[in-house]
Design a protein around this motif. Structure first.
Motif, mmCIF file in Angstrom:
data_model
loop_
_atom_site.group_PDB
_atom_site.id
_atom_site.type_symbol
_atom_site.label_atom_id
_atom_site.label_comp_id
_atom_site.label_asym_id
_atom_site.label_seq_id
_atom_site.Cartn_x
_atom_site.Cartn_y
_atom_site.Cartn_z
ATOM 1 N N SER A 124 0.810 -1.218 0.000
ATOM 2 C CA SER A 124 0.000 0.000 0.000
ATOM 3 C C SER A 124 0.849 1.275 0.000
ATOM 4 O O SER A 124 0.324 2.371 0.111
ATOM 5 N N LYS A 126 3.165 1.959 2.277
ATOM 6 C CA LYS A 126 3.474 2.354 3.653
ATOM 7 C C LYS A 126 4.622 1.513 4.208
ATOM 8 O O LYS A 126 4.860 0.390 3.773
ATOM 9 N N ASN A 128 5.462 -0.211 7.675
ATOM 10 C CA ASN A 128 4.839 -0.598 8.932
ATOM 11 C C ASN A 128 5.922 -0.967 9.942
ATOM 12 O O ASN A 128 6.809 -1.759 9.632
ATOM 13 N N THR A 140 3.107 3.783 11.495
ATOM 14 C CA THR A 140 3.044 3.662 10.041
ATOM 15 C C THR A 140 3.598 4.933 9.419
ATOM 16 O O THR A 140 3.243 6.038 9.837
ATOM 17 N N ASP A 142 3.898 6.839 5.800
ATOM 18 C CA ASP A 142 3.236 6.768 4.492
ATOM 19 C C ASP A 142 4.051 7.488 3.424
ATOM 20 O O ASP A 142 4.280 8.695 3.513
ATOM 21 N N THR A 143 4.476 6.755 2.420
ATOM 22 C CA THR A 143 5.230 7.364 1.313
ATOM 23 C C THR A 143 4.290 8.065 0.336
ATOM 24 O O THR A 143 4.740 8.789 -0.549
ATOM 25 N N ARG A 144 2.998 7.786 0.455
ATOM 26 C CA ARG A 144 1.984 8.248 -0.501
ATOM 27 C C ARG A 144 2.335 7.792 -1.913
ATOM 28 O O ARG A 144 1.976 8.420 -2.904
#
Length: 302
Positions: A124, A126, A128, A140, A142-144
């Motif tokens: 996704s 991310k 984790n 988490t 998030d790299t987007r």
């Protein structure tokens, strides 16, 4: 002199996808861990220039994508296509914990330098971070972006970097959880990345056949190294802070000088693509694993 020190044929019954090497602080044992498509994690000891088989670490239902060992050399982590991360006591060869990372949501794994967390990339986009004690998802990042294929902690514990299937590198500040840098260096998936021991440099390798070196602080590209004839699958920095090793689908393992930005030796001993390379604690040895099921240990001058 660069030379083969030991070859183990049929290390696994199928392709070997991952390898890690660390010395145990407890008893100075040189632990090597391999993960294969045969669903097995295997534990080995390097002793008297010989790879001694120790144990099969059973529990995964599908192929092993990634293995790593904590900095104390006492606990291993493995991630699998079965979407679990398992923690293993290397002394007893027993499973400590199984972490359910959720459907198709773990890929490469890495321990934090303090050994408190194991991080994993996810489909996704991310990263984790799971607590070793709790076995639960604790943070988490998030790299987007897209599927995170590779991750690495900086040895000083300040940063975590990840490489995406889209060729983009993200560097996060671990203290704040903020995304510091986005580097659009590669045009194809980044299979592996690693920080230098002094945490100043980041090396990345990709399906575009190149390896890149970045200055972490300024996020500048220092150099692009080519020489492999196919996908570059793994990179590991030597503890001497000067050399690093890469492995490739071209069946070769190369040792590079980071300062000179050139290859200093090429090993051509595997007969199929080489998925993993890892240095020992002082950089005098290097181990590689391959689709040819071999585990090869090399001497490296230091």
């Amino acid at each position: 002199m660069y030379q083969v020190a030991h070859k183990r044929e049929e290390g696994h019954e199928d392709s070997i996808w991952s390898v890690a090497w660390a010395r145990s602080e407890k008893d100075n044992t040189e632990n090597i861990i391999t993960g294969g498509v045969d669903d097995l994690v295997k534990s080995w000891n390097w002793r008297d220039d010989f790879l001694e088989y120790k144990a099969e670490l059973r529990g995964h239902q599908l192929g092993i994508v990634s293995v790593t060992i904590n900095s104390a050399g006492t606990v291993a982590a493995s991630s699998s296509l079965d979407s679990t991360i398992k923690l293993w006591d290397l002394d007893s060869s027993k499973q400590i914990k199984s972490i359910d990372a959720g459907p198709v949501d773990c890929w490469s794994v890495a321990f934090s330098p303090d050994g408190q967390y194991v991080g994993s990339g996810s489909h996704s986009g991310k990263i984790n971070l799971f607590g070793i004690e709790s076995g639960k998802l604790e943070q988490t990042l998030d790299t987007r972006g897209k599927f995170v294929m590779s991750i690495a902690y900086s040895p000083d514990g300040h940063f975590i970097a990840c490489g995406g299937i889209d060729g983009i590198v993200c560097i996060f500040d671990l203290a704040t959880g903020k995304l510091l840098h986005t580097l659009e260096g590669h045009a194809m998936p980044i299979r592996s990345l690693t920080f230098s021991p002094d945490s100043q440099l980041l090396t990345t390798c990709s399906d575009d056949k190149s390896t890149k070196i970045y200055d972490v602080q300024h996020a500048n590209l220092i150099g692009t190294l080519s020489g492999h004839g196919s996908y570059v699958l793994c990179v590991d920095f030597c503890p001497d802070n000067t050399h690093f090793a890469t492995s490739s689908s071209d069946r070769k393992v190369k040792v590079w000088d980071a300062g000179m930005r050139r290859a200093v030796h090429t090993f051509s001993d595997h007969t199929d693509q080489v998925w993993g390379v890892a240095y020992n604690e002082n950089g005098s040895k290097l181990v590689s694993v391959s689709d040819d099921k071999q585990i090869i240990v090399y001497e490296c001058p230091i």
